[in-house]
Design an enzyme around this catalytic site. Sequence first.
Site, PDB file in Angstrom:
ATOM      1  N   SER A   2       0.873  -1.172   0.000  1.00  0.00           N
ATOM      2  CA  SER A   2       0.000   0.000   0.000  1.00  0.00           C
ATOM      3  C   SER A   2       0.912   1.224   0.000  1.00  0.00           C
ATOM      4  O   SER A   2       2.095   1.117   0.351  1.00  0.00           O
ATOM      5  CB  SER A   2      -0.852  -0.008   1.275  1.00  0.00           C
ATOM      6  OG  SER A   2      -1.456   1.247   1.497  1.00  0.00           O
ATOM      7  N   TYR A  44      -2.424  -1.386  10.340  1.00  0.00           N
ATOM      8  CA  TYR A  44      -2.307  -1.507   8.875  1.00  0.00           C
ATOM      9  C   TYR A  44      -0.957  -0.966   8.386  1.00  0.00           C
ATOM     10  O   TYR A  44      -0.276  -1.603   7.582  1.00  0.00           O
ATOM     11  CB  TYR A  44      -3.464  -0.731   8.245  1.00  0.00           C
ATOM     12  CG  TYR A  44      -3.652  -0.938   6.759  1.00  0.00           C
ATOM     13  CD1 TYR A  44      -4.312  -2.059   6.278  1.00  0.00           C
ATOM     14  CD2 TYR A  44      -3.209   0.013   5.836  1.00  0.00           C
ATOM     15  CE1 TYR A  44      -4.519  -2.238   4.917  1.00  0.00           C
ATOM     16  CE2 TYR A  44      -3.410  -0.151   4.478  1.00  0.00           C
ATOM     17  CZ  TYR A  44      -4.067  -1.280   4.023  1.00  0.00           C
ATOM     18  OH  TYR A  44      -4.268  -1.448   2.671  1.00  0.00           O
TER      19      TYR A  44
HETATM   20  P1  NAD Z   1     -11.596  -6.342  -0.455  1.00  0.00           P
HETATM   21  O1  NAD Z   1     -12.224  -6.256   0.894  1.00  0.00           O
HETATM   22  O2  NAD Z   1     -12.380  -5.990  -1.652  1.00  0.00           O
HETATM   23  O3  NAD Z   1     -10.997  -7.811  -0.682  1.00  0.00           O
HETATM   24  C1  NAD Z   1     -10.232  -8.455   0.299  1.00  0.00           C
HETATM   25  C2  NAD Z   1     -10.430  -9.958   0.167  1.00  0.00           C
HETATM   26  O4  NAD Z   1      -9.583 -10.591   1.134  1.00  0.00           O
HETATM   27  C3  NAD Z   1     -11.885 -10.408   0.464  1.00  0.00           C
HETATM   28  O5  NAD Z   1     -12.368 -11.227  -0.584  1.00  0.00           O
HETATM   29  C4  NAD Z   1     -11.752 -11.172   1.773  1.00  0.00           C
HETATM   30  O6  NAD Z   1     -12.659 -12.253   1.888  1.00  0.00           O
HETATM   31  C5  NAD Z   1     -10.303 -11.677   1.681  1.00  0.00           C
HETATM   32  N1  NAD Z   1      -9.794 -12.026   3.004  1.00  0.00           N
HETATM   33  C6  NAD Z   1      -9.877 -11.341   4.168  1.00  0.00           C
HETATM   34  N2  NAD Z   1      -9.338 -12.033   5.160  1.00  0.00           N
HETATM   35  C7  NAD Z   1      -8.895 -13.199   4.637  1.00  0.00           C
HETATM   36  C8  NAD Z   1      -8.253 -14.338   5.164  1.00  0.00           C
HETATM   37  N3  NAD Z   1      -7.962 -14.435   6.458  1.00  0.00           N
HETATM   38  N4  NAD Z   1      -7.927 -15.338   4.318  1.00  0.00           N
HETATM   39  C9  NAD Z   1      -8.225 -15.270   3.003  1.00  0.00           C
HETATM   40  N5  NAD Z   1      -8.850 -14.218   2.440  1.00  0.00           N
HETATM   41  C10 NAD Z   1      -9.175 -13.202   3.255  1.00  0.00           C
HETATM   42  O7  NAD Z   1     -10.275  -5.453  -0.327  1.00  0.00           O
HETATM   43  P2  NAD Z   1      -9.256  -4.859  -1.420  1.00  0.00           P
HETATM   44  O8  NAD Z   1      -9.354  -3.399  -1.338  1.00  0.00           O
HETATM   45  O9  NAD Z   1      -9.402  -5.535  -2.719  1.00  0.00           O
HETATM   46  O10 NAD Z   1      -7.873  -5.251  -0.727  1.00  0.00           O
HETATM   47  C11 NAD Z   1      -6.991  -6.212  -1.257  1.00  0.00           C
HETATM   48  C12 NAD Z   1      -5.590  -5.877  -0.787  1.00  0.00           C
HETATM   49  O11 NAD Z   1      -5.217  -4.593  -1.301  1.00  0.00           O
HETATM   50  C13 NAD Z   1      -5.418  -5.789   0.741  1.00  0.00           C
HETATM   51  O12 NAD Z   1      -4.191  -6.359   1.126  1.00  0.00           O
HETATM   52  C14 NAD Z   1      -5.420  -4.301   0.981  1.00  0.00           C
HETATM   53  O13 NAD Z   1      -4.727  -3.961   2.165  1.00  0.00           O
HETATM   54  C15 NAD Z   1      -4.682  -3.821  -0.259  1.00  0.00           C
HETATM   55  N6  NAD Z   1      -4.885  -2.402  -0.548  1.00  0.00           N
HETATM   56  C16 NAD Z   1      -6.136  -1.914  -0.824  1.00  0.00           C
HETATM   57  C17 NAD Z   1      -6.273  -0.567  -1.083  1.00  0.00           C
HETATM   58  C18 NAD Z   1      -7.602   0.034  -1.396  1.00  0.00           C
HETATM   59  O14 NAD Z   1      -7.678   1.268  -1.424  1.00  0.00           O
HETATM   60  N7  NAD Z   1      -8.650  -0.731  -1.621  1.00  0.00           N
HETATM   61  C19 NAD Z   1      -5.164   0.275  -1.072  1.00  0.00           C
HETATM   62  C20 NAD Z   1      -3.913  -0.257  -0.788  1.00  0.00           C
HETATM   63  C21 NAD Z   1      -3.791  -1.607  -0.540  1.00  0.00           C
END
Ligand code: NAD
Length: 260
Positions: free
Chosen positions: A142, A155
Site C-alpha cells: 500500500s 495496517y
Molecule cells: P476487499 O475487501 O475488496 O478484498 C479483500 C479480500 O480478502 C476479500 O475477498 C476477503 O474475503 C479476503 N480475506 C480477508 N481475510 C482473509 C483471510 N484471512 N484469508 C483469506 N482471504 C481473506 O479489499 P481490497 O481493497 O481488494 O484489498 C486487497 C488488498 O489490497 C489488501 O491487502 C489491501 O490492504 C490492499 N490495498 C487496498 C487498497 C484500497 O484502497 N482498496 C489500497 C492499498 C492496498
Amino acid sequence: MSLKGKVALVTGAASGIGRECVLNMAAKGAKVVIADLSLEKGNLVVDEIKKAGGEAMAVSMDVCDEAQVNAGIDACVKAFGGIDILVSNAGIQIVYPIEEFPFADWKKLLSIHLDGAFLTTQAAIKHMYAAGKGGKIIYMGSVHSHEASKLKAAYVTAKHGLLGLARVVAKEGGPHGVSANVVCPGFVRTPLVEKQIPEQAAELHITEDEVIKTVMLKDTVDGTFTTTDDIAEMVAYLAGTETNAITGQSFIVSHGWFMQ
Ligand code: NAD
C-alpha cells in the site's frame, strides 16, 4: 503481455483488487486459483473466468491457517501442475486511534497481512524451488508501506512489514530464479475502502465527502481514485516479465500520492 502456460494463485481474490488480478491474468492466458475465505464467492469468479474462456479454480483458504494454506497451494499444484506466480493480496482494514486500538484487532490484522504473506510464501516457494523454473511472488502492499496515516497503526505496521519480507524473499529466492516485489496502491474504491469512509467520518468528526477529499485523495496529483485495473496491470507486468532484474522493490500506483 502473455501469461500463457503460467499458473497464478491470488489470495483474497473473491473481491476487489484480487478479483481484478485473477480476471486480468486469466485474460492474458494464465491458469488462476482464487484463494479466499468463501469457496462460494470464489466460485462466482471462477464462473466469470470460465465464461470468458479462461481456466480457473477456487480454494477455500484462511491465510492465517497453516494447514489451509498448505492444502490450497497443494491443490493448485495438483490441478494445474505447479505454481509460477503467487499474489499475496488478502487483507482487511481496522481503524482506531492508538489509545483505543483493541489488542485483539491489532493481532487479527497483523495475522492476515503478515502471517498470511509468510505462510503462502513458504508453501508456494517450496514448489517453485522443486520445479526449478523460478517464480514471481508479489505482495499487495500500500502507499501505507511507505507513509503513515492517523488511525491505521496496525495496517501501516503490517504494510511496512511486507517490504522487509519481500526483500528477504528476493535475496533467498534470487539464486532459484524467484523474484519478490511489492505493489503499493493508493486508495481504490473496493469494499475495504467503502467501509472505511463512514468509519473515518465518525472518528474524525467530518463528513464522508470530506473523508474522500481531505483524507483519501488530498495528496494525489489530480484528486482521483486509483482503480482495480491500474493495480491488476501492474501485477500482471511483474508476473509476466521475463527478467528477474526487478526484485526486492516496491511500486507505488497512486496518482502521485507519496513520491519516492
Ligand atoms: P476487499 O475487501 O475488496 O478484498 C479483500 C479480500 O480478502 C476479500 O475477498 C476477503 O474475503 C479476503 N480475506 C480477508 N481475510 C482473509 C483471510 N484471512 N484469508 C483469506 N482471504 C481473506 O479489499 P481490497 O481493497 O481488494 O484489498 C486487497 C488488498 O489490497 C489488501 O491487502 C489491501 O490492504 C490492499 N490495498 C487496498 C487498497 C484500497 O484502497 N482498496 C489500497 C492499498 C492496498
